[in-house]
Design a protein around this motif. Structure first.
Motif, PDB file in Angstrom:
ATOM      1  N   MET A  29       0.852  -1.196   0.000  1.00  0.00           N
ATOM      2  CA  MET A  29       0.000   0.000   0.000  1.00  0.00           C
ATOM      3  C   MET A  29       0.883   1.240   0.000  1.00  0.00           C
ATOM      4  O   MET A  29       1.819   1.340   0.790  1.00  0.00           O
ATOM      5  N   SER A  36       2.954  10.356   5.611  1.00  0.00           N
ATOM      6  CA  SER A  36       2.484   9.012   5.915  1.00  0.00           C
ATOM      7  C   SER A  36       3.643   8.102   6.290  1.00  0.00           C
ATOM      8  O   SER A  36       4.783   8.318   5.888  1.00  0.00           O
ATOM      9  N   PRO A  42       1.466  -3.333   4.361  1.00  0.00           N
ATOM     10  CA  PRO A  42       0.050  -3.350   4.758  1.00  0.00           C
ATOM     11  C   PRO A  42      -0.228  -2.444   5.957  1.00  0.00           C
ATOM     12  O   PRO A  42      -1.375  -2.199   6.295  1.00  0.00           O
ATOM     13  N   GLU A  43       0.821  -1.937   6.612  1.00  0.00           N
ATOM     14  CA  GLU A  43       0.668  -1.080   7.784  1.00  0.00           C
ATOM     15  C   GLU A  43       0.706   0.405   7.424  1.00  0.00           C
ATOM     16  O   GLU A  43       1.049   1.243   8.258  1.00  0.00           O
ATOM     17  N   LEU A  44       0.320   0.753   6.221  1.00  0.00           N
ATOM     18  CA  LEU A  44       0.318   2.152   5.804  1.00  0.00           C
ATOM     19  C   LEU A  44      -0.564   2.984   6.731  1.00  0.00           C
ATOM     20  O   LEU A  44      -1.711   2.635   6.995  1.00  0.00           O
ATOM     21  N   CYS A  45      -0.021   4.060   7.253  1.00  0.00           N
ATOM     22  CA  CYS A  45      -0.789   5.003   8.071  1.00  0.00           C
ATOM     23  C   CYS A  45      -0.766   6.338   7.321  1.00  0.00           C
ATOM     24  O   CYS A  45       0.252   7.028   7.287  1.00  0.00           O
ATOM     25  N   THR A  46      -1.878   6.667   6.700  1.00  0.00           N
ATOM     26  CA  THR A  46      -1.990   7.851   5.861  1.00  0.00           C
ATOM     27  C   THR A  46      -2.380   9.056   6.705  1.00  0.00           C
ATOM     28  O   THR A  46      -3.410   9.039   7.380  1.00  0.00           O
ATOM     29  N   TRP A  56      -9.144   5.400  -2.603  1.00  0.00           N
ATOM     30  CA  TRP A  56      -8.451   4.123  -2.618  1.00  0.00           C
ATOM     31  C   TRP A  56      -8.681   3.487  -3.983  1.00  0.00           C
ATOM     32  O   TRP A  56      -9.800   3.501  -4.492  1.00  0.00           O
ATOM     33  N   GLN A 148      -7.873   2.791  12.437  1.00  0.00           N
ATOM     34  CA  GLN A 148      -7.656   1.622  11.590  1.00  0.00           C
ATOM     35  C   GLN A 148      -8.901   1.278  10.793  1.00  0.00           C
ATOM     36  O   GLN A 148     -10.022   1.559  11.215  1.00  0.00           O
ATOM     37  N   SER A 168      -4.119  -1.160   8.243  1.00  0.00           N
ATOM     38  CA  SER A 168      -3.936   0.183   7.693  1.00  0.00           C
ATOM     39  C   SER A 168      -4.747   1.184   8.498  1.00  0.00           C
ATOM     40  O   SER A 168      -5.709   0.825   9.184  1.00  0.00           O
TER      41      SER A 168
END
Length: 173
Positions: A29, A36, A42-46, A56, A148, A168
């Motif tokens: 991601m 970010s 998979p741990e994307l923090c936007t 998305w 999340q 995410s």
């Protein structure tokens, strides 16, 4: 900060279907946000701000097998893996030319539409999955708190073709 942030979900479809998971390197991601964290994982923090539009979209590494976002569910503090109580969040599937989704509030909710007619049969028709995006407007959220969400992706068809992750997040500055 831009008025819009784009999140791209890249899926190794063959790997995900073979492993039965979006983990193990089967999901990447990325976003075009300025601050970010977790890019490419998979741990994307936007990092977002209230009023900003978030979109998305999904891309398949295997060009012969389609992949699309089936659902986005914002998780509550007490919800585990998106199975808790959910209210409509307003994120919805749209064709790229159809404009942004209506008012996602991002709080403990489930996405509104899946690009196949949505609620009550209304919404955009799915003509070209490469143009399908999920979109919503960031509401007023507590700053510095990661919200999340559970991301469900559909790969082709069949009993085990829908997989999800819940790692995410969106976070307001």
């Amino acid at each position: 900060m831009n008025p819009k942030v784009n999140i791209v979900v890249v899926v190794d479809v063959i790997g995900a279907l073979s492993d039965g998971t979006l983990l193990n390197g089967n999901l990447c991601m990325i976003d075009d946000g300025e601050q970010s964290t977790g890019q490419g994982t998979p741990e994307l923090c936007t990092v977002v701000r209230p009023g900003q539009v978030v979109t998305w979209s999904a891309l398949a590494v295997d060009l012969q097998t389609p992949v699309e976002i089936k659902g986005i569910t914002f998780l509550g503090a007490d919800a585990e893996d998106g199975d808790g109580d959910a209210e409509a969040a307003g994120a919805e599937a749209t064709d790229a030319g159809a404009g942004a989704g209506a008012g996602a509030d991002g709080r403990n909710g489930q996405s509104g539409q899946n690009g196949r007619g949505g609620r009550n049969g209304h919404g955009p028709e799915r003509h070209n999955p490469e143009l399908e995006v999920w979109s919503g407007v960031v509401p007023q959220l507590a700053p510095g708190v990661a919200h999340q969400y559970r991301l469900e992706v559909q790969m082709y068809e069949g009993e085990h073709s829908t997989l999800h992750i819940a790692s995410s997040a969106l976070m307001c500055q």
